[in-house]
Scaffold this active site. Structure first.
Site, PDB file in Angstrom:
ATOM      1  N   ARG A 121      23.227   0.365  45.222  1.00  0.00           N
ATOM      2  CA  ARG A 121      23.974   1.821  45.384  1.00  0.00           C
ATOM      3  C   ARG A 121      24.647   2.075  44.045  1.00  0.00           C
ATOM      4  NH1 ARG A 121      27.177  -0.186  50.429  1.00  0.00           N
ATOM      5  NH2 ARG A 121      27.000  -2.046  48.996  1.00  0.00           N
ATOM      6  N   GLY A 146      18.240 -10.496  49.433  1.00  0.00           N
ATOM      7  CA  GLY A 146      16.885 -11.352  49.188  1.00  0.00           C
ATOM      8  C   GLY A 146      15.919 -10.162  49.742  1.00  0.00           C
ATOM      9  N   ARG A 189      20.867 -20.730  62.737  1.00  0.00           N
ATOM     10  CA  ARG A 189      19.896 -20.267  61.973  1.00  0.00           C
ATOM     11  C   ARG A 189      19.703 -21.378  60.793  1.00  0.00           C
ATOM     12  NH1 ARG A 189      20.258 -16.529  56.479  1.00  0.00           N
ATOM     13  NH2 ARG A 189      18.082 -16.347  56.110  1.00  0.00           N
ATOM     14  N   HIS A 245      11.432  -6.451  54.280  1.00  0.00           N
ATOM     15  CA  HIS A 245      13.013  -6.746  54.315  1.00  0.00           C
ATOM     16  C   HIS A 245      13.667  -6.746  53.001  1.00  0.00           C
ATOM     17  CE1 HIS A 245      16.522  -8.833  56.056  1.00  0.00           C
ATOM     18  NE2 HIS A 245      16.676  -8.955  54.730  1.00  0.00           N
ATOM     19  N   LEU A 246      14.184  -5.538  52.791  1.00  0.00           N
ATOM     20  CA  LEU A 246      14.635  -5.322  51.466  1.00  0.00           C
ATOM     21  C   LEU A 246      16.349  -5.608  51.365  1.00  0.00           C
ATOM     22  CD1 LEU A 246      12.458  -2.343  50.433  1.00  0.00           C
ATOM     23  CD2 LEU A 246      12.143  -4.691  50.129  1.00  0.00           C
ATOM     24  N   ASN A 266      25.302 -18.754  61.213  1.00  0.00           N
ATOM     25  CA  ASN A 266      24.621 -19.014  60.100  1.00  0.00           C
ATOM     26  C   ASN A 266      25.579 -19.839  59.083  1.00  0.00           C
ATOM     27  OD1 ASN A 266      23.127 -18.681  57.530  1.00  0.00           O
ATOM     28  ND2 ASN A 266      23.059 -16.402  57.826  1.00  0.00           N
ATOM     29  N   ARG A 296      17.258 -12.962  42.350  1.00  0.00           N
ATOM     30  CA  ARG A 296      15.972 -13.686  42.118  1.00  0.00           C
ATOM     31  C   ARG A 296      14.932 -13.037  41.563  1.00  0.00           C
ATOM     32  NH1 ARG A 296      15.889 -15.615  48.232  1.00  0.00           N
ATOM     33  NH2 ARG A 296      18.105 -14.817  48.175  1.00  0.00           N
ATOM     34  N   GLU A 334      19.013  -9.887  62.599  1.00  0.00           N
ATOM     35  CA  GLU A 334      18.706 -11.388  62.858  1.00  0.00           C
ATOM     36  C   GLU A 334      19.472 -12.093  63.905  1.00  0.00           C
ATOM     37  OE1 GLU A 334      19.023 -11.121  58.358  1.00  0.00           O
ATOM     38  OE2 GLU A 334      17.508 -12.665  58.525  1.00  0.00           O
ATOM     39  N   HIS A 358      12.900 -15.245  55.939  1.00  0.00           N
ATOM     40  CA  HIS A 358      13.272 -14.004  56.610  1.00  0.00           C
ATOM     41  C   HIS A 358      12.410 -13.892  58.208  1.00  0.00           C
ATOM     42  CE1 HIS A 358      14.561 -12.059  52.804  1.00  0.00           C
ATOM     43  NE2 HIS A 358      15.587 -12.426  53.327  1.00  0.00           N
ATOM     44  N   ASP A 375      23.492  -4.512  43.029  1.00  0.00           N
ATOM     45  CA  ASP A 375      24.055  -3.521  44.118  1.00  0.00           C
ATOM     46  C   ASP A 375      23.496  -2.397  43.831  1.00  0.00           C
ATOM     47  OD1 ASP A 375      25.348  -1.605  45.538  1.00  0.00           O
ATOM     48  OD2 ASP A 375      27.360  -2.698  45.609  1.00  0.00           O
ATOM     49  N   LYS A 381      28.897 -17.519  58.542  1.00  0.00           N
ATOM     50  CA  LYS A 381      28.782 -16.273  59.564  1.00  0.00           C
ATOM     51  C   LYS A 381      28.450 -16.573  60.934  1.00  0.00           C
ATOM     52  CE  LYS A 381      26.440 -13.311  56.033  1.00  0.00           C
ATOM     53  NZ  LYS A 381      24.995 -12.538  55.832  1.00  0.00           N
TER      54      LYS A 381
HETATM   55  P1  ADP Z   1      21.641  -9.583  52.258  1.00  0.00           P
HETATM   56  O1  ADP Z   1      20.713  -9.948  51.940  1.00  0.00           O
HETATM   57  O2  ADP Z   1      23.013 -10.157  51.633  1.00  0.00           O
HETATM   58  O3  ADP Z   1      22.020  -9.581  53.784  1.00  0.00           O
HETATM   59  P2  ADP Z   1      21.895  -6.777  52.650  1.00  0.00           P
HETATM   60  O4  ADP Z   1      20.651  -6.770  53.355  1.00  0.00           O
HETATM   61  O5  ADP Z   1      23.235  -6.382  52.960  1.00  0.00           O
HETATM   62  O6  ADP Z   1      21.951  -8.084  51.923  1.00  0.00           O
HETATM   63  O7  ADP Z   1      21.564  -5.613  51.465  1.00  0.00           O
HETATM   64  C1  ADP Z   1      22.224  -5.550  50.385  1.00  0.00           C
HETATM   65  C2  ADP Z   1      21.727  -4.589  49.596  1.00  0.00           C
HETATM   66  O8  ADP Z   1      21.665  -3.128  50.239  1.00  0.00           O
HETATM   67  C3  ADP Z   1      22.649  -4.124  48.263  1.00  0.00           C
HETATM   68  O9  ADP Z   1      21.730  -4.182  47.121  1.00  0.00           O
HETATM   69  C4  ADP Z   1      23.199  -3.024  48.563  1.00  0.00           C
HETATM   70  O10 ADP Z   1      23.606  -2.074  47.296  1.00  0.00           O
HETATM   71  C5  ADP Z   1      22.138  -1.991  49.377  1.00  0.00           C
HETATM   72  N1  ADP Z   1      22.695  -1.119  49.878  1.00  0.00           N
HETATM   73  C6  ADP Z   1      23.839  -0.911  50.988  1.00  0.00           C
HETATM   74  N2  ADP Z   1      23.725   0.327  51.642  1.00  0.00           N
HETATM   75  C7  ADP Z   1      23.114   1.187  50.504  1.00  0.00           C
HETATM   76  C8  ADP Z   1      22.944   2.600  50.375  1.00  0.00           C
HETATM   77  N3  ADP Z   1      23.627   3.328  51.164  1.00  0.00           N
HETATM   78  N4  ADP Z   1      22.071   2.647  49.333  1.00  0.00           N
HETATM   79  C9  ADP Z   1      21.370   1.942  48.651  1.00  0.00           C
HETATM   80  N5  ADP Z   1      21.623   0.913  48.717  1.00  0.00           N
HETATM   81  C10 ADP Z   1      22.285   0.342  49.624  1.00  0.00           C
END
Ligand code: ADP
Length: 422
Positions: free
Chosen positions: A286, A214, A93, A210-211, A7, A243, A386, A182, A284, A14
């Site tokens: 979290r 993105g 990818r 897919h959350l 990727n 976004r 993926e 995605h 983020d 990656k």
């Molecule tokens: P990307 O689209 O960059 O691949 P990811 O699928 O890794 O992103 O998702 C990143 C998101 O997931 C961030 O907002 C991160 O805070 C959230 N996330 C990861 N672990 C947790 C968790 N335990 N609880 C809540 N959100 C989380």
């Protein structure tokens, strides 16, 4: 033999390698800050004792070519045997395949040219994907390279879903339509759902969410994508890390007139300074959850907005599909955030979607069901992969090609026998 999945982004690379036999992951890593004096490589590999080991190295990396050489060098030092030997194929990818690519393809000069022609549709992504392909072609000239497109899975969308209500000419002359992204993730979790539920893929109706940083939602009818929330670019649809997602198009003109900002500046705001970051200063989830818990009003608003947008898409795709076997949550937020899953399904009992609090909160990380006993629709959490999907599709394309070659070979030798007999 192994498959390498690449990727290649504008400033990062990656990668993951899979053993052809059983498709188990053998090594993976990420090289960040390509083009800077302190490029950082994190390489992980499965050691002979069966445990994962990790090495982190920093050095100047001028471009993708140096980046790949760095990766090969570190991986060969870390493992006994280098990454570039015994390679069955490389799967890349590629973000935008436009209308040209409905399936993964083995890369030749024509395919590469077509991916380059699609650069105006994905100026941030396709150039870096092309760079990755070219370097790998040079480094592994005898290995077949396959392009797997983020857009391909959504090429089954019907015209009523993929057209914008713009002058039709803009579609014909400039390719302005919805493409969706995605694709590998939606397809991977949909196939996993089919396996888990024991329902054949071509009979399954799903809403996949897919959350991650993105985010996108897809309506899948009988195993085919019939609508998805991202559009011409990955900016449309759900609220994302940075976004904005869906927006009144008039906001752009209004901002330009009112603030005097250029289109490039506005594009930057919508892509990099909006979404969760725009509302509460961080992407983020979290942090957002813990701040919201502690009474931070901006974080609470960002969380509510994020989930409300997801819920609206669940409702819309329920209407589009008519009947839904399951809703699937995936991506970093979808897999890990019980709060987001719960809020996104809140108030949907009327359409048979009811999460179970205990199941939803249970700490688990495999494929699982989180709906209540009386929920008509299943709610699943399925970790996405993926890279594995890209590896699978890469192998499939090459096997199909090999079968074609052997059929041609058989036909040619039977012709020859026939002619010899004559
Ligand atoms: P990307 O689209 O960059 O691949 P990811 O699928 O890794 O992103 O998702 C990143 C998101 O997931 C961030 O907002 C991160 O805070 C959230 N996330 C990861 N672990 C947790 C968790 N335990 N609880 C809540 N959100 C989380």
């Amino acid at each position: 033999m192994r498959v390498i999945v690449i990727n290649s982004g504008s400033s990062s690379i990656k990668y993951e390698t899979f053993d052809l036999n059983g498709l188990s992951s053998a090594s993976k890593g990420i090289l960040e800050r390509v083009g800077t004096p302190d490029s950082r490589l994190k390489h992980r590999w499965l050691s002979s004792s069966g445990t994962w080991k990790e090495i982190v190295e920093t050095r100047p990396v001028a471009d993708h070519r140096e980046g790949f050489s760095f990766i090969f060098e570190v991986s060969s030092r870390a493992q006994s045997g280098s990454m570039e030997t015994e390679v069955f194929a490389v799967g890349h990818r590629v973000v935008h395949g436009g209308e040209k690519f409905r399936e993964p393809v083995i890369i030749d000069d024509t395919v590469l040219r077509t991916i380059e022609e699609l650069i105006p549709l994905a100026p941030l992504h396709n150039p870096a994907n092309v760079r990755g392909i070219k370097v790998m072609q040079d480094l592994l000239p005898r290995v077949r390279q396959v392009a797997v497109f983020d857009t391909a899975f959504h090429q089954t969308m019907p015209p009523m879903a993929f057209h914008y209500a713009l002058p039709y000419d803009l579609y014909q002359s400039a390719g302005v339509r919805r493409y969706g992204f995605h694709g590998s993730s939606h397809q991977y979790v949909a196939k996993e759902a089919s396996r888990y539920l024991g329902i054949p893929f071509d009979k399954l109706n799903l809403i996949t969410l897919h959350l991650g940083n993105g985010a996108s939602a897809t309506a899948i009818e009988k195993g085919k994508s019939v609508d998805t929330s991202m559009g011409l670019t990955p900016l449309e649809g759900l609220i994302m890390g940075t976004r904005c997602g869906d927006l009144d198009p008039a906001v752009h003109f209004y901002l330009a007139r009112k603030t005097g900002r250029s289109f490039e500046e506005i594009e930057d705001i919508l892509n990099r300074e909006s979404g969760l970051t725009g509302i509460c200063g961080t992407n983020d989830m979290r942090d957002i959850q813990s701040r919201a818990n502690g009474g931070d009003a901006q974080a609470a608003l960002a969380l509510e907005m994020f989930c409300y947008r997801v819920k609206k898409y669940i409702g819309a795709y329920y209407a589009a599909l008519g009947s839904v076997d399951a809703i699937v949550f995936t991506g970093g937020i979808g897999e890990n955030s019980a709060i987001v899953r719960n809020k996104s399904c809140e108030g949907l009992a009327g359409i048979g979607i009811i999460p179970d609090v205990r199941r939803n909160n249970a700490a688990d990380n495999g494929v699982r069901e989180i709906q209540a006993e009386n929920s008509r629709v299943k709610i699943l959490v399925i970790p996405t992969d993926e890279e594995r999907e890209i590896a699978k599709q890469t192998i499939e394309v090459i096997e199909i090609e090999n079968r074609k070659d052997s059929t041609i070979g058989d036909t040619m030798s039977s012709h020859k026998e026939h002619n010899d007999r004559k």
